[in-house]
Scaffold this active site. Structure first.
Site, PDB file in Angstrom:
ATOM      1  N   ILE A 156      42.991 125.700  32.320  1.00 13.14           N
ATOM      2  CA  ILE A 156      42.049 124.997  33.582  1.00 13.14           C
ATOM      3  C   ILE A 156      42.873 125.515  34.677  1.00 13.14           C
ATOM      4  O   ILE A 156      42.160 125.737  35.666  1.00 13.14           O
ATOM      5  CB  ILE A 156      42.336 123.668  33.176  1.00 13.14           C
ATOM      6  CG1 ILE A 156      41.542 123.098  31.689  1.00 13.14           C
ATOM      7  CG2 ILE A 156      41.510 122.815  34.354  1.00 13.14           C
ATOM      8  CD1 ILE A 156      41.542 121.875  31.282  1.00 13.14           C
ATOM      9  N   ALA A 235      43.849 116.061  35.763  1.00  5.94           N
ATOM     10  CA  ALA A 235      44.431 116.015  34.410  1.00  5.94           C
ATOM     11  C   ALA A 235      44.654 114.865  33.671  1.00  5.94           C
ATOM     12  O   ALA A 235      43.568 114.407  32.960  1.00  5.94           O
ATOM     13  CB  ALA A 235      45.679 116.688  34.586  1.00  5.94           C
ATOM     14  N   ARG A 236      45.475 114.189  34.222  1.00  4.99           N
ATOM     15  CA  ARG A 236      45.485 112.696  33.879  1.00  4.99           C
ATOM     16  C   ARG A 236      46.053 111.706  34.653  1.00  4.99           C
ATOM     17  O   ARG A 236      47.094 112.157  35.408  1.00  4.99           O
ATOM     18  CB  ARG A 236      46.323 112.602  32.437  1.00  4.99           C
ATOM     19  CG  ARG A 236      45.862 113.244  31.357  1.00  4.99           C
ATOM     20  CD  ARG A 236      44.631 112.143  30.599  1.00  4.99           C
ATOM     21  NE  ARG A 236      43.897 112.682  29.522  1.00  4.99           N
ATOM     22  CZ  ARG A 236      43.035 113.389  29.318  1.00  4.99           C
ATOM     23  NH1 ARG A 236      42.413 113.847  30.201  1.00  4.99           N
ATOM     24  NH2 ARG A 236      42.640 113.720  28.178  1.00  4.99           N
ATOM     25  N   ASP A 260      39.746 112.679  39.519  1.00  4.66           N
ATOM     26  CA  ASP A 260      38.664 112.519  38.409  1.00  4.66           C
ATOM     27  C   ASP A 260      39.462 111.587  37.163  1.00  4.66           C
ATOM     28  O   ASP A 260      38.648 111.080  36.416  1.00  4.66           O
ATOM     29  CB  ASP A 260      38.399 114.009  38.078  1.00  4.66           C
ATOM     30  CG  ASP A 260      37.433 113.955  36.981  1.00  4.66           C
ATOM     31  OD1 ASP A 260      36.448 113.009  37.216  1.00  4.66           O
ATOM     32  OD2 ASP A 260      37.475 114.497  35.720  1.00  4.66           O
ATOM     33  N   GLU A 265      42.253 103.723  33.032  1.00  4.37           N
ATOM     34  CA  GLU A 265      40.768 103.967  33.023  1.00  4.37           C
ATOM     35  C   GLU A 265      39.978 102.775  32.303  1.00  4.37           C
ATOM     36  O   GLU A 265      40.428 102.562  31.413  1.00  4.37           O
ATOM     37  CB  GLU A 265      40.341 105.179  32.743  1.00  4.37           C
ATOM     38  CG  GLU A 265      40.830 106.105  33.696  1.00  4.37           C
ATOM     39  CD  GLU A 265      40.612 107.593  33.144  1.00  4.37           C
ATOM     40  OE1 GLU A 265      39.661 107.904  32.115  1.00  4.37           O
ATOM     41  OE2 GLU A 265      40.932 108.603  33.814  1.00  4.37           O
ATOM     42  N   HIS A 283      35.839 110.360  35.774  1.00  2.00           N
ATOM     43  CA  HIS A 283      36.626 111.190  34.522  1.00  2.00           C
ATOM     44  C   HIS A 283      35.194 111.956  34.098  1.00  2.00           C
ATOM     45  O   HIS A 283      34.872 111.711  32.853  1.00  2.00           O
ATOM     46  CB  HIS A 283      36.965 110.331  33.475  1.00  2.00           C
ATOM     47  CG  HIS A 283      38.118 110.998  32.732  1.00  2.00           C
ATOM     48  ND1 HIS A 283      39.068 110.543  32.078  1.00  2.00           N
ATOM     49  CD2 HIS A 283      38.064 112.491  32.257  1.00  2.00           C
ATOM     50  CE1 HIS A 283      39.544 111.697  31.388  1.00  2.00           C
ATOM     51  NE2 HIS A 283      38.987 112.709  31.275  1.00  2.00           N
ATOM     52  N   GLY A 285      35.510 115.320  34.047  1.00  2.00           N
ATOM     53  CA  GLY A 285      36.061 116.820  33.756  1.00  2.00           C
ATOM     54  C   GLY A 285      35.321 117.468  32.715  1.00  2.00           C
ATOM     55  O   GLY A 285      34.557 118.625  32.892  1.00  2.00           O
ATOM     56  N   SER A 286      34.865 117.098  31.623  1.00  3.52           N
ATOM     57  CA  SER A 286      34.270 118.005  30.594  1.00  3.52           C
ATOM     58  C   SER A 286      32.751 117.588  30.542  1.00  3.52           C
ATOM     59  O   SER A 286      32.024 117.926  29.405  1.00  3.52           O
ATOM     60  CB  SER A 286      34.972 117.810  29.081  1.00  3.52           C
ATOM     61  OG  SER A 286      34.918 116.554  28.853  1.00  3.52           O
TER      62      SER A 286
HETATM   63  C1  DGY Z   1      40.174 116.176  28.044  1.00  7.13           C
HETATM   64  O1  DGY Z   1      39.768 116.721  27.052  1.00  7.13           O
HETATM   65  O2  DGY Z   1      41.245 115.993  27.965  1.00  7.13           O
HETATM   66  C2  DGY Z   1      39.273 115.745  29.171  1.00  7.13           C
HETATM   67  O3  DGY Z   1      39.647 114.862  30.100  1.00  7.13           O
HETATM   68  C3  DGY Z   1      37.935 115.043  28.530  1.00  7.13           C
HETATM   69  O4  DGY Z   1      37.033 114.594  29.584  1.00  7.13           O
END
Ligand code: DGY
Length: 317
Positions: A156, A235-236, A260, A265, A283, A285-286
């Site tokens: 990423i 990321a986190r 994000d 959360e 969140h 991201g994906s």
């Molecule tokens: C992941 O896969 O870790 C992403 O944050 C999911 O949205």
């Protein structure tokens, strides 16, 4: 037929695929299972298709039935699972790498753009209809020529680097090890995090959450950033000390944030909500159809590979 617990509702096509392959326990109401409920409901199951919202800590893993042999996490991150506890119980843990790189990098770039170009304030103003064009209205930070510091140059991080470079940013990165020149694409390596931070006009946090990275972005590390830097995190949440970041925003040490992901959360620290310069997303991201479909397919394939061969290439423990 193996019995699989699927802890969260998936897209229909993925659930149909699961039904053909396994005896599945689906979660049609998309209820957030407590740890207690998860233990109860996994009785008699051979595997669990889990999500990042499932807190599979040591205590929970120790109480899972002996029949559970795989935790196939529907995410690339696996900070929600105690890998050691799973290993001790001989439970394989897998993740879904690669398939979400592009979608997550897109959000990583959105965070950078949104924070630098004051998108939150702009959206608010446009919706309220209380704006007028003027030469100094919502002046933001231009990306062209700015230094982007990428913390964690995995897939990423590399994709964010490629896009940011095309926007004219100068890419620096810190990683456990230096990448080869093909992966580096001209980015400047910093062996020490401190060195990366000192040149990061914009910081993009892209590293996994682990014992080593929890609160890596904290009071001390934030002080190393140039004054008026922008901090983004795709990321986190666990990697950032929220109080320290909010304090840095209050002091204008940090100009803006683009986030994000959050600790705890969906209950993000309310300190962020008070800041107009916080560009915050839930969140995402994906979150594209293509990516969520591919992630679930991979999580299913991981289960199949494991039961067919006893191994899995996406095993993380
Ligand atoms: C992941 O896969 O870790 C992403 O944050 C999911 O949205």
């Amino acid at each position: 037929m193996k019995k699989i617990l699927v802890t969260r509702k998936l897209l229909n096509s993925n659930e149909e695929k699961l039904k053909k392959l396994y005896d599945v326990k689906l979660n049609s109401n998309d209820e957030l299972y407590s740890q207690k409920k998860l233990i109860e409901i996994s009785q008699g199951c051979d595997g669990i298709l889990s999500a990042l919202t499932d807190k599979l800590d040591k205590e929970t893993i120790n109480l899972l039935p002996d029949s559970v042999k795989i935790l196939s996490n529907f995410a690339v991150g696996f900070g929600n699972i105690d890998l050691e506890a799973a290993k001790k119980r001989n439970i394989t843990v897998t993740n879904t790498p690669e398939v979400l790189t592009d979608a997550t990098a897109e959000i990583g770039i959105l965070l950078i753009l949104g924070a630098c170009r004051r998108a939150s304030e702009g959206i608010e103003g446009a919706r309220a209809g209380d704006w007028k064009w003027s030469a100094n209205y919502l002046i933001g930070k231009q990306l062209t020529g700015s230094r982007l510091g990428i913390l964690g140059m995995g897939r990423i991080g590399q994709k964010i680097a490629r896009i940011a470079k095309s926007l004219g940013m100068i890419i620096h990165y810190h990683n456990r090890s230096k990448l080869n020149s093909e992966k580096e694409q001209g980015a400047i390596y910093h062996e020490k995090l401190e060195s990366l931070l000192s040149v990061s006009d914009v910081l993009s946090v892209c590293c996994p959450a682990s014992k080593e990275t929890i609160n890596l972005i904290n009071k001390d590390s934030l002080e190393l950033l140039p004054k008026g830097a922008v901090v983004t995190n795709v990321a986190r949440g666990d990697i950032v000390d929220d109080e320290a970041l909010i304090d840095a925003l209050n002091r204008r040490k940090v100009y803006a944030v683009g986030l994000d992901v959050y600790k705890n959360e969906p209950n993000l620290n309310p300190g962020y909500l008070k800041h107009k310069s916080a560009f915050i997303l839930p969140h995402l991201g994906s979150a594209t159809k293509e990516t969520r479909t591919a992630m679930a397919n991979l999580a299913i394939d991981n289960i199949t590979e494991f039961f067919q061969t006893g191994a899995c290439k996406n095993k993380v423990n």
